[in-house]
Design a protein around this motif. Structure first.
Motif, mmCIF file in Angstrom:
data_model
loop_
_atom_site.group_PDB
_atom_site.id
_atom_site.type_symbol
_atom_site.label_atom_id
_atom_site.label_comp_id
_atom_site.label_asym_id
_atom_site.label_seq_id
_atom_site.Cartn_x
_atom_site.Cartn_y
_atom_site.Cartn_z
ATOM 1 N N UNK A 121 115.849 154.526 20.518
ATOM 2 C CA UNK A 121 115.919 154.437 19.060
ATOM 3 C C UNK A 121 116.991 153.451 18.624
ATOM 4 N N UNK A 122 118.149 153.497 19.270
ATOM 5 C CA UNK A 122 119.225 152.567 18.947
ATOM 6 C C UNK A 122 118.826 151.128 19.263
ATOM 7 N N UNK A 123 118.118 150.951 20.386
ATOM 8 C CA UNK A 123 117.656 149.615 20.757
ATOM 9 C C UNK A 123 116.668 149.072 19.726
ATOM 10 N N UNK A 124 115.738 149.944 19.283
ATOM 11 C CA UNK A 124 114.764 149.531 18.260
ATOM 12 C C UNK A 124 115.468 149.194 16.943
ATOM 13 N N UNK A 125 116.487 149.980 16.597
ATOM 14 C CA UNK A 125 117.238 149.724 15.368
ATOM 15 C C UNK A 125 117.913 148.355 15.426
ATOM 16 N N UNK A 126 118.567 148.061 16.554
ATOM 17 C CA UNK A 126 119.242 146.781 16.701
ATOM 18 C C UNK A 126 118.250 145.621 16.672
ATOM 19 N N UNK A 127 117.097 145.815 17.327
ATOM 20 C CA UNK A 127 116.075 144.766 17.341
ATOM 21 C C UNK A 127 115.517 144.529 15.939
ATOM 22 N N UNK A 128 115.275 145.632 15.208
ATOM 23 C CA UNK A 128 114.763 145.516 13.843
ATOM 24 C C UNK A 128 115.775 144.818 12.938
ATOM 25 N N UNK A 129 117.053 145.154 13.120
ATOM 26 C CA UNK A 129 118.115 144.522 12.340
ATOM 27 C C UNK A 129 118.170 143.026 12.620
ATOM 28 N N UNK A 130 118.020 142.656 13.890
ATOM 29 C CA UNK A 130 118.032 141.242 14.262
ATOM 30 C C UNK A 130 116.826 140.507 13.685
ATOM 31 N N UNK A 131 115.651 141.144 13.728
ATOM 32 C CA UNK A 131 114.447 140.516 13.186
ATOM 33 C C UNK A 131 114.567 140.312 11.670
#
Length: 303
Positions: A70-80
């Motif tokens: 979940x944290x990885x997805x959050x960081x990826x979404x933030x970067x996108x």
């Protein structure tokens, strides 16, 4: 003597916790040490606690993995999202540069085609909120050779004239200002009716042409240009197109409502005429005709 029930519950909870800790330590060490046969009974007795401990460890691992994902997805979404914002800003910047290049290209072409004018280009940097449709501020002033009463134009036509000059900026009164008067005439060769173009004080139209004789030959679709009278505006600058003609209240004169050649709501870049020279009648006629033809194409009106 009665048993203290809450105290009994706390003791049992303590025993269970201690057994759990013991089981965890015991089964963690069983793979590293040899367990005697006599201890198998103890293993059997503590098996439920082992299952509970293994299940708890498995659940904890799954929860931790899920949280990591979940944290990885959050960081990826933030970067996108950051990348999308950057791309959008770059696209807006590119579009703005393209629009600015087109406007400046138009001014450059106009400068090259009007050899009788010495022009200084400028940008609109402010509008007076109280006189939004009457005055604008441009980023050229006395430091650039700008003086009061210099005409201001665009490739589309007449904008107005400079009324106040400061070191690095100037105030321009637009022809929509009722206080501004421009000597004008009908470009049509078989008419040449003269009059005065002013801003409409009632704001029913942007500008109108007045002081027109009742018998004058002026009609909708006629192209209106500067007459050169009055000493401010050179002759032949396109002002606008006649929308309609009506009689003034007294009945002796008539007026013409005019659609300006310039869209003042979209005014961004202009040119100041700092000097003008007389042209031969033939050249002036060609330039006037070119301006009129441009207005005809823009309005879709046949001459």
């Amino acid at each position: 003597m009665q048993t203290n029930e809450p105290m009994g519950k706390k003791i049992w909870i303590l025993i269970v916790v201690l057994l759990g800790i013991f089981c965890t330590m015991f089964f963690s060490a069983k793979d590293r040490v040899s367990i005697p046969l006599t201890n198998r009974a103890v293993i059997t007795l503590l098996a439920p606690f082992q299952s509970f401990s293994s299940a708890l460890g498995s659940k904890s691992g799954s929860i931790i993995n899920a949280l990591n994902e979940l944290m990885s997805m959050y960081q990826e979404n933030k970067q996108l999202k950051a990348e999308v914002t950057t791309l959008r800003e770059e696209n807006l910047h590119d579009n703005e540069l393209e629009a600015e290049n087109q406007r400046l290209k138009g001014l450059l072409n106009y400068k090259e085609s009007t050899k009788q004018f010495d022009l200084v280009t400028a940008s609109v940097i402010a509008r007076d909120s109280a006189t939004w449709i009457n005055n604008v501020v441009i980023n050229r002033g006395s430091n650039d050779g700008i003086k009061k009463d210099m005409p201001v134009v665009t490739p589309d036509g007449l904008v107005g004239a400079v009324i106040d000059v400061y070191g690095s900026y100037s105030v321009v009164a637009l022809i929509t200002d009722p206080r501004v008067a421009v000597g004008a005439l009908v470009q049509r060769s078989d008419s040449r009716v003269a009059g005065i173009v002013k801003g409409d004080i009632d704001k029913q139209v942007d500008i109108h042409m007045e002081n027109i004789s009742r018998a004058a030959d002026i009609q909708p679709g006629d192209q209106i240009i500067t007459s050169g009278l009055g000493g401010i505006y050179p002759k032949g600058i396109f002002i606008g197109t006649v929308d309609e003609v009506g009689n003034e209240a007294g009945g002796l004169l008539k007026y013409a409502a005019i659609k300006p050649a310039v869209d003042f709501q979209k005014l961004e870049d202009v040119a100041i005429i700092v000097n003008s020279r007389e042209l031969s009648p033939e050249v002036l006629t060609r330039q006037m005709q070119k301006a009129a033809d441009g207005g005809s194409r823009e309005t879709g009106t046949a001459k």
